[in-house]
Design a protein around this motif. Structure first.
Motif, PDB file in Angstrom:
ATOM      1  N   GLY A  50       0.789  -1.226   0.000  1.00  0.00           N
ATOM      2  CA  GLY A  50       0.000   0.000   0.000  1.00  0.00           C
ATOM      3  C   GLY A  50       0.819   1.272   0.000  1.00  0.00           C
ATOM      4  N   THR A  51       2.101   1.189  -0.358  1.00  0.00           N
ATOM      5  CA  THR A  51       2.970   2.367  -0.326  1.00  0.00           C
ATOM      6  C   THR A  51       2.476   3.473  -1.241  1.00  0.00           C
ATOM      7  N   GLU A  52       2.081   3.128  -2.456  1.00  0.00           N
ATOM      8  CA  GLU A  52       1.664   4.148  -3.416  1.00  0.00           C
ATOM      9  C   GLU A  52       0.432   4.904  -2.930  1.00  0.00           C
ATOM     10  N   ALA A  53      -0.522   4.189  -2.363  1.00  0.00           N
ATOM     11  CA  ALA A  53      -1.741   4.836  -1.884  1.00  0.00           C
ATOM     12  C   ALA A  53      -1.434   5.791  -0.730  1.00  0.00           C
ATOM     13  N   LYS A  54      -0.563   5.387   0.181  1.00  0.00           N
ATOM     14  CA  LYS A  54      -0.239   6.245   1.310  1.00  0.00           C
ATOM     15  C   LYS A  54       0.582   7.455   0.876  1.00  0.00           C
ATOM     16  N   LEU A  55       1.458   7.266  -0.096  1.00  0.00           N
ATOM     17  CA  LEU A  55       2.190   8.413  -0.627  1.00  0.00           C
ATOM     18  C   LEU A  55       1.242   9.395  -1.299  1.00  0.00           C
ATOM     19  N   SER A  56       0.230   8.879  -2.001  1.00  0.00           N
ATOM     20  CA  SER A  56      -0.760   9.752  -2.635  1.00  0.00           C
ATOM     21  C   SER A  56      -1.513  10.565  -1.595  1.00  0.00           C
ATOM     22  N   ILE A 311       9.002   5.850 -15.542  1.00  0.00           N
ATOM     23  CA  ILE A 311       8.156   6.438 -14.514  1.00  0.00           C
ATOM     24  C   ILE A 311       6.691   6.184 -14.847  1.00  0.00           C
ATOM     25  N   LYS A 312       5.956   5.712 -13.853  1.00  0.00           N
ATOM     26  CA  LYS A 312       4.531   5.447 -14.033  1.00  0.00           C
ATOM     27  C   LYS A 312       3.701   6.712 -13.878  1.00  0.00           C
ATOM     28  N   SER A 313       3.976   7.489 -12.834  1.00  0.00           N
ATOM     29  CA  SER A 313       3.210   8.701 -12.607  1.00  0.00           C
ATOM     30  C   SER A 313       3.976   9.624 -11.675  1.00  0.00           C
ATOM     31  N   LYS A 314       3.560  10.902 -11.624  1.00  0.00           N
ATOM     32  CA  LYS A 314       4.147  11.902 -10.739  1.00  0.00           C
ATOM     33  C   LYS A 314       3.026  12.666 -10.049  1.00  0.00           C
ATOM     34  N   LEU A 315       3.283  13.085  -8.820  1.00  0.00           N
ATOM     35  CA  LEU A 315       2.317  13.877  -8.065  1.00  0.00           C
ATOM     36  C   LEU A 315       2.973  15.176  -7.620  1.00  0.00           C
ATOM     37  N   ASN A 316       2.243  16.276  -7.762  1.00  0.00           N
ATOM     38  CA  ASN A 316       2.712  17.608  -7.387  1.00  0.00           C
ATOM     39  C   ASN A 316       3.915  18.066  -8.210  1.00  0.00           C
ATOM     40  N   PHE A 317       3.996  17.598  -9.435  1.00  0.00           N
ATOM     41  CA  PHE A 317       5.004  18.066 -10.374  1.00  0.00           C
ATOM     42  C   PHE A 317       4.326  18.918 -11.439  1.00  0.00           C
ATOM     43  N   GLU A 318       5.039  19.934 -11.925  1.00  0.00           N
ATOM     44  CA  GLU A 318       4.497  20.713 -13.017  1.00  0.00           C
ATOM     45  C   GLU A 318       4.435  19.853 -14.270  1.00  0.00           C
ATOM     46  N   PRO A 319       3.439  20.059 -15.144  1.00  0.00           N
ATOM     47  CA  PRO A 319       3.385  19.284 -16.378  1.00  0.00           C
ATOM     48  C   PRO A 319       4.585  19.582 -17.252  1.00  0.00           C
ATOM     49  N   ASP A 320       5.123  18.521 -17.835  1.00  0.00           N
ATOM     50  CA  ASP A 320       6.272  18.693 -18.715  1.00  0.00           C
ATOM     51  C   ASP A 320       5.857  19.445 -19.965  1.00  0.00           C
ATOM     52  N   ARG A 321       6.725  20.333 -20.386  1.00  0.00           N
ATOM     53  CA  ARG A 321       6.457  21.063 -21.616  1.00  0.00           C
ATOM     54  C   ARG A 321       6.671  20.159 -22.812  1.00  0.00           C
ATOM     55  N   ALA A 322       5.786  20.269 -23.778  1.00  0.00           N
ATOM     56  CA  ALA A 322       5.937  19.476 -24.995  1.00  0.00           C
ATOM     57  C   ALA A 322       7.135  19.979 -25.775  1.00  0.00           C
ATOM     58  N   PRO A 323       7.958  19.081 -26.330  1.00  0.00           N
ATOM     59  CA  PRO A 323       9.120  19.525 -27.093  1.00  0.00           C
ATOM     60  C   PRO A 323       8.701  20.284 -28.341  1.00  0.00           C
ATOM     61  N   VAL A 324       9.470  21.292 -28.663  1.00  0.00           N
ATOM     62  CA  VAL A 324       9.209  22.079 -29.864  1.00  0.00           C
ATOM     63  C   VAL A 324       9.882  21.393 -31.032  1.00  0.00           C
ATOM     64  N   LEU A 325       9.078  20.918 -31.953  1.00  0.00           N
ATOM     65  CA  LEU A 325       9.611  20.194 -33.088  1.00  0.00           C
ATOM     66  C   LEU A 325       9.930  21.157 -34.224  1.00  0.00           C
ATOM     67  N   PRO A 326      10.991  20.893 -34.978  1.00  0.00           N
ATOM     68  CA  PRO A 326      11.295  21.758 -36.115  1.00  0.00           C
ATOM     69  C   PRO A 326      10.225  21.636 -37.193  1.00  0.00           C
ATOM     70  N   VAL A 327      10.029  22.702 -37.903  1.00  0.00           N
ATOM     71  CA  VAL A 327       9.044  22.700 -38.979  1.00  0.00           C
ATOM     72  C   VAL A 327       9.544  21.845 -40.122  1.00  0.00           C
ATOM     73  N   GLN A 328       8.726  20.907 -40.536  1.00  0.00           N
ATOM     74  CA  GLN A 328       9.090  20.025 -41.637  1.00  0.00           C
ATOM     75  C   GLN A 328       8.538  20.606 -42.948  1.00  0.00           C
ATOM     76  N   GLU A 329       9.460  20.905 -43.835  1.00  0.00           N
ATOM     77  CA  GLU A 329       9.028  21.432 -45.127  1.00  0.00           C
ATOM     78  C   GLU A 329       8.562  20.308 -46.032  1.00  0.00           C
ATOM     79  N   GLU A 330       7.600  20.635 -46.894  1.00  0.00           N
ATOM     80  CA  GLU A 330       7.114  19.647 -47.849  1.00  0.00           C
ATOM     81  C   GLU A 330       8.201  19.352 -48.874  1.00  0.00           C
ATOM     82  N   PRO A 331       8.397  18.072 -49.172  1.00  0.00           N
ATOM     83  CA  PRO A 331       9.407  17.751 -50.184  1.00  0.00           C
ATOM     84  C   PRO A 331       9.028  18.299 -51.551  1.00  0.00           C
ATOM     85  N   ILE A 332      10.006  18.747 -52.257  1.00  0.00           N
ATOM     86  CA  ILE A 332       9.790  19.278 -53.602  1.00  0.00           C
ATOM     87  C   ILE A 332      10.266  18.257 -54.611  1.00  0.00           C
ATOM     88  N   PHE A 333       9.360  17.877 -55.493  1.00  0.00           N
ATOM     89  CA  PHE A 333       9.717  16.889 -56.530  1.00  0.00           C
ATOM     90  C   PHE A 333       9.828  17.585 -57.886  1.00  0.00           C
TER      91      PHE A 333
END
Length: 333
Positions: A50-56, A311-333
């Motif tokens: 019951g460790t997880e429940a008591k920590l919660s 990691i299964k879960s976190k409590l009282n942590f700020e939500p992680d910021r989503a990574p900023v992905l580079p803009v993918q240009e459309e291929p030119i044929f």
């Protein structure tokens, strides 16, 4: 703005449900008496009770308590590394979750840091454990670790320590290496001292350690010795061994030729040709392993900031910021 955290207390726990509430009840007044903003990070190492429940429940009642739940049991080293990675305090204090460490000693450890030290290690001078199974093997291990590492501490196994944050940057922990953190801190140039701390008998639950960890500690000590002296130059180890075997091959070959011409002893009558061949091949292989290790070292330093614990879960942590992905240009044929 959120108040900056001064002290982060890290507590790895595994199947310690009976100890969670008493530990928090002892920790809270001890930390509040310091008059500094603090956080307590419990790392639940895949507990099956019951460790997880008591920590919660504890985290729900106080935002200063943060919880990391592992998906499965990974050991104290991984739990310690997770706590270090997520700690926000300028001072980081690991401790056990079995009530054997006394939270009142945290103030003494932190105060000792103000004398110019970067690491203050606890020393269980009056240890309350079985002498044959725990205390005696620990004394032998402490003596051996001090001799090999050059960092002399009486009690490497005591989890209760205080670190300045900067000496815990730049390395990863694996295996059973959580006890070697002071060695890594010394490697970073940290000043280390040791003070006696209280140690209480275990009231609830059972110890998770046995004599089977001694071999793991010895093997990890070899790794630490290698990393502290040859982490960036493994070719010095493998290359010197390879050179020694090549020299042996040359000497054995010269002696075989000497026997042939001075005493007319045929080469096939002695094991020297086999010794020459095996020594030369071994020397070449060791040299090649050294070159391969040089490449692996560069890969290691490139990946050392990657987390190796699910990691299964976190409590009282700020939500992680989503990574900023580079803009993918459309291929030119």
């Amino acid at each position: 703005m959120r108040e900056a955290v001064y002290i982060s207390v890290l507590i790895p726990v595994f199947n310690e449900d009976e100890n969670i509430f008493p530990l928090w009840q002892a920790l809270q007044p001890a930390l509040e008496a310091l008059g500094k903003p603090f956080e307590v990070i419990f790392v639940n190492d895949g507990s099956r009770d019951g460790t997880e429940a008591k920590l919660s429940a504890v985290a729900a009642g106080d935002a200063r308590v943060r919880v990391i739940n592992f998906r499965r049991n990974l050991g104290q080293t991984a739990a310690t590394m997770a706590g270090i990675d997520h700690a926000r305090g300028a001072i980081i204090v690991p401790m056990d979750g079995d009530l054997q460490n006394d939270p009142k000693d945290i103030a003494r450890l932190v105060a000792k840091l103000s004398d110019g030290y970067d690491v203050v290690s606890g020393w269980r001078q009056a240890r309350q454990d079985n002498f044959v199974r725990r205390t005696f093997p620990s004394r032998i291990a402490n003596w051996l670790i001090s001799k090999v590492s050059g960092v002399k501490l009486r009690d490497y196994g005591c989890t209760l320590k205080a670190y300045r944050r900067e000496v815990l940057q730049g390395f990863r922990l694996y295996g059973e290496m959580h006890r070697f953190v002071p060695i890594y801190a010394h490697w970073q140039g940290g000043r280390i001292t040791e003070i006696p701390v209280a140690h209480h008998p275990r009231r609830f639950g059972q110890s998770k350690y046995g004599l089977n960890r001694i071999l793991k500690v010895l093997l990890d000590l070899m790794v630490v010795k290698f990393l502290t002296q040859y982490a960036t130059k493994p070719i010095y180890v493998f290359g010197l061994i390879g050179l020694a075997f090549m020299v042996l091959a040359v000497l054995a070959g010269i002696y075989a030729i000497y026997l042939k011409f001075a005493h007319e002893i045929s080469l096939v009558q002695t094991p020297l040709p086999l010794l020459v061949t095996l020594s030369f091949i071994t020397g070449v292989m060791c040299t090649l392993m050294g070159l391969l290790a040089e490449l692996l070292v560069r890969v290691y330093f490139g990946l050392q900031h990657e987390a190796h614990y699910p990691i299964k879960s976190k409590l009282n942590f700020e939500p992680d910021r989503a990574p900023v992905l580079p803009v993918q240009e459309e291929p030119i044929f």
